[in-house]
Design a protein around this motif. Structure first.
Motif, PDB file in Angstrom:
ATOM      1  N   ARG A 120       0.824  -1.211   0.000  1.00  0.00           N
ATOM      2  CA  ARG A 120       0.000   0.000   0.000  1.00  0.00           C
ATOM      3  C   ARG A 120       0.861   1.267   0.000  1.00  0.00           C
ATOM      4  N   LYS A 157       0.959   3.924  -3.063  1.00  0.00           N
ATOM      5  CA  LYS A 157       0.748   5.352  -2.813  1.00  0.00           C
ATOM      6  C   LYS A 157       1.842   6.175  -3.498  1.00  0.00           C
ATOM      7  N   THR A 170      -9.368   8.550  -6.307  1.00  0.00           N
ATOM      8  CA  THR A 170      -9.812   9.121  -5.033  1.00  0.00           C
ATOM      9  C   THR A 170     -11.325   9.044  -4.898  1.00  0.00           C
ATOM     10  N   LYS A 215     -12.266   5.406  -4.111  1.00  0.00           N
ATOM     11  CA  LYS A 215     -11.907   5.005  -2.752  1.00  0.00           C
ATOM     12  C   LYS A 215     -12.780   5.686  -1.704  1.00  0.00           C
ATOM     13  N   GLY A 264      -7.374  12.309  -0.551  1.00  0.00           N
ATOM     14  CA  GLY A 264      -6.601  11.094  -0.760  1.00  0.00           C
ATOM     15  C   GLY A 264      -5.655  10.805   0.395  1.00  0.00           C
ATOM     16  N   SER A 265      -5.003  11.861   0.928  1.00  0.00           N
ATOM     17  CA  SER A 265      -4.082  11.673   2.052  1.00  0.00           C
ATOM     18  C   SER A 265      -4.818  11.212   3.296  1.00  0.00           C
ATOM     19  N   PHE A 272      -5.715   7.577   2.826  1.00  0.00           N
ATOM     20  CA  PHE A 272      -4.522   6.728   2.907  1.00  0.00           C
ATOM     21  C   PHE A 272      -4.105   6.504   4.358  1.00  0.00           C
ATOM     22  N   GLU A 318      -6.628   4.315   6.133  1.00  0.00           N
ATOM     23  CA  GLU A 318      -6.464   2.931   5.676  1.00  0.00           C
ATOM     24  C   GLU A 318      -5.236   2.287   6.317  1.00  0.00           C
ATOM     25  N   LEU A 319      -4.162   3.067   6.394  1.00  0.00           N
ATOM     26  CA  LEU A 319      -2.936   2.555   7.006  1.00  0.00           C
ATOM     27  C   LEU A 319      -3.160   2.253   8.485  1.00  0.00           C
TER      28      LEU A 319
END
Length: 691
Positions: free
Chosen positions: A100, A104, A120, A123, A163-164, A167, A170-171
């Motif tokens: 991932r 990215k 984006t 997601k 998007g950030s 991310f 999700e992380l």
């Protein structure tokens, strides 16, 4: 096996195996082989580098010879493979995490803007859906804030920020899932059955055989206090079965012929013959995993507080965002506040901290069945010890056998071993081992054995009643007498030993002298616990006043009570709790079970009675009582970390909200700092507490 020594120091060696690639299964086999090798304290195999790090205390040349004899296909090696290994789990999540992050980076560097925007938007659908669902249900939760912040960012065409945010969320979810599954896996493997042999019924009698030799349809015997090793049905006998480990039922359940019983449950009363319906495999492990994941025991007070506080703070974040807009008429400032919430960090970091502490405890051979027990250990001010097998070594030895009434020493030891071999207690093990050491074999020569908790064993040999146990049981309950002319001999029994009394037909036949040496570390452990805040140490034992006083003086406990029964231990623990003390109870036998249940935290020795392990909230290995000190340190450090996390989350996110309202931070910067802080506090929560 061919290998090369890469690095070596005193008691530690790193070797590199002469193979280009090591499979996960091979790494498990090698690690299991090294760990069961005599003189090896710890061994860790790294499959990626084909290396093994070995901590040992045996002779160096002996270790090298044993390693060189290892082969993956050697006889008996395959049986060492664990049923469940965490290597595959770790490898899966490592690859997910790296994948991932790499994806990215590829998106940011090589995807054209339209493709990044399309990705984006795609997601964001799950986040927006969860946010709308919360809104429709009238629930103000963190999912609503996530959905709002991502949605508003995209409406403002700030796709980079959206998007950030996704991310980082999700992380964080991936790391939480990894840590949770790893912790549950570690706990489940620690709690899995630790049975290697069972009594198999054969035409010639009962035979002790390895568990992996038992097949579906075989008949096995399980007696009181024993763990049921396999899913089975009862063929003979009526028993009371403790199923708390699987069903959560606190009251034992009666089981009669024809009813099913399950692996991992405990025969609390009676004995039975079982017909095996499922061979040794994964069923027990799977049931434990399900139990851990569903059990409220995993929820500590800190986790519940964090979860409740996180949900309570969501409306305040929404109100703050609205006020920022009303006061400034600036959408950017309102969005900066909305991008920050307390919920993510609180809901993520606290469970990670608790689960990671439980995982770390397992590295010290401590199995904790729920986060709330770590909190109780940290707050405890009183610890109560059983003596035999706890403060003393779990393997007492027979120092001598003194026969009475004209009986021979060897025959009395043979008879005592025949009775004691059915019951998993340290003194019983000592008698059985002494007979084995002297080459005294025997056949079953008695009728059904009756075990009276904390008293002794009764049976019938021929036409005579045979009893073995404490002085109270033999001379008071059973009214046995000393043979004529041997009172003086009885009065001069060696006082430095504990005594088991064997009587046949109502008359004393032998006294077995048991040497139960104090653990070498016991006094140091009690002193260390005092330095860590334990205010009161107590020893409870069924032994005589003389023996109890001698042990108490050596170990240095604050008080002791001798000749106590199981119900006396439980009453003492309950009385201490009634006075406002938080009590830890440490024991190993069936007779400790009531007190283990009564304490705020019950801790059992891992090689003690099965029922004690099942009832206990925490189990420790029998090797070293300093595991108690490590447990206390981990628990105390966990509470300090949780408080530190609270202060950081509230302070840092509060500052972000203030800066966002003042216009000092853009929405993108607020989201980035908030999510990075959440990730940072979560990663910190996953680190070891004692390093």
């Amino acid at each position: 096996m061919k290998f090369q020594i890469v690095h070596e120091s005193s008691g530690r060696m790193r070797i590199h195996c002469a193979q280009k690639r090591m499979r996960l299964e091979q790494a498990d086999l090698l690690e299991a082989y090294l760990q069961q090798t005599g003189g090896v304290r710890q061994a860790v195999v790294h499959e990626r580098t084909c290396c093994a790090v070995i901590h040992y205390q045996c002779a160096r040349e002996e270790l090298l010879q044993r390693i060189s004899r290892f082969a993956y296909d050697a006889e008996g090696v395959a049986e060492l493979a664990p049923l469940h290994s965490s290597r595959a789990l770790n490898r899966t999540y490592e690859e997910k995490l790296v994948g991932r992050i790499a994806f990215k980076a590829v998106r940011s560097l090589f995807f054209p803007a339209p493709l990044r925007i399309a990705y984006t938007l795609w997601k964001s659908i799950p986040y927006l859906f969860r946010g709308v669902r919360c809104l429709l249900r009238g629930k103000l939760r963190v999912e609503l804030l996530d959905g709002l912040s991502i949605g508003i960012s995209m409406v403002r065409r700030d796709f980079a920020t959206a998007g950030s945010v996704m991310f980082l969320l999700e992380l964080g979810e991936l790391l939480e899932e990894w840590t949770h599954k790893k912790s549950v896996d570690d706990l489940a493997r620690c709690m899995s059955l630790n049975i290697d042999r069972v009594w198999l019924k054969t035409p010639s009698g009962e035979v002790l055989v390895p568990l992996n030799q038992v097949k579906t349809g075989d008949r096995i015997a399980v007696r009181m206090g024993g763990l049921i090793p396999l899913d089975s049905t009862i063929e003979e006998g009526e028993v009371m079965v403790n199923q708390a480990s699987l069903t959560g039922e606190s009251i034992p359940v009666p089981k009669r012929p024809g009813t099913a019983v399950y692996a991992g449950t405990v025969v609390e009363e009676g004995e039975c013959i079982l017909r095996v319906t499922q061979q040794s495999g994964e069923s027990r492990y799977d049931k434990i995993v399900a139990m851990i994941e569903q059990s409220e025991k995993l929820k500590s007070a800190a986790e519940n507080k964090a979860s409740n506080l996180a949900d309570k703070l969501v409306p305040y974040t929404l109100v703050g965002s609205g006020l920022a807009y009303l006061l400034t008429r600036n959408v950017t400032r309102a969005l900066s506040v909305l991008m920050v919430d307390f919920s993510c960090a609180l809901k993520l970091a606290m469970p990670l901290a608790v689960l990671s502490a439980m995982r770390e405890a397992s590295t010290y051979h401590v199995t904790v069945k729920g986060g709330k027990y770590l909190e109780a250990v940290a707050k405890a001010d009183t610890i109560v010890f059983d003596k035999t097998g706890t403060l003393t070594y779990a393997c007492p030895v027979v120092a001598g056998v003194i026969p009475f009434g004209g009986h021979s020493e060897e025959e009395m030891l043979r008879l005592a071993a025949c009775l004691e071999e059915h019951f998993p207690h340290s003194m019983a093990n000592a008698v059985v081992q002494a007979a084995r050491d002297r080459g005294l074999s025997h056949e079953e020569m008695h009728s059904q054995v009756e075990y009276l908790v904390a008293h002794g064993i009764a049976s019938t040999v021929g036409t005579e009643r045979v009893v073995i146990g404490s002085a109270h049981f033999v001379f008071e309950d059973e009214a046995c007498t000393i043979p004529d002319g041997e009172q003086e001999r009885f009065d001069t029994l060696p006082e430095q030993y504990s005594h088991l009394y064997l009587a046949i037909g109502g008359q004393l036949a032998a006294v077995i002298c048991i040497s139960d040496p104090l653990r070498t570390e016991a006094e140091a452990v009690i002193n260390a616990l005092r330095r860590l805040g334990i205010q009161k140490t107590v020893m409870l034992t069924g032994d005589s006043e003389r023996t109890a006083a001698a042990i108490a003086a050596q170990v240095g406990v604050d008080e002791y009570h001798s000749e106590v029964l199981p119900e006396d231990k439980a009453r003492f623990v309950e009385a201490e709790r009634a006075q406002g003390h938080t009590v830890i109870m440490l024991g190993d036998g069936i007779n400790d079970s009531p007190a283990l249940s009564a304490a705020d935290v019950g801790i059992a020795i891992s090689d003690g009675a099965a029922i004690a392990r099942e009832i206990a909230d925490i189990t420790i290995a029998a090797d070293d009582l300093f595991e108690l000190v490590s447990l206390r340190m981990i628990a105390s450090s966990l509470l300090r970390r949780i408080q530190s996390n609270y202060r950081f989350v509230i302070g840092f996110n509060g500052a972000l909200i203030a800066l966002g309202t003042a216009g000092a931070l853009s929405p993108a910067a607020s989201a980035m700092l908030h999510n990075l802080s959440t990730l940072g506090v979560s990663l910190r929560s996953m680190t070891n507490l004692l390093d």
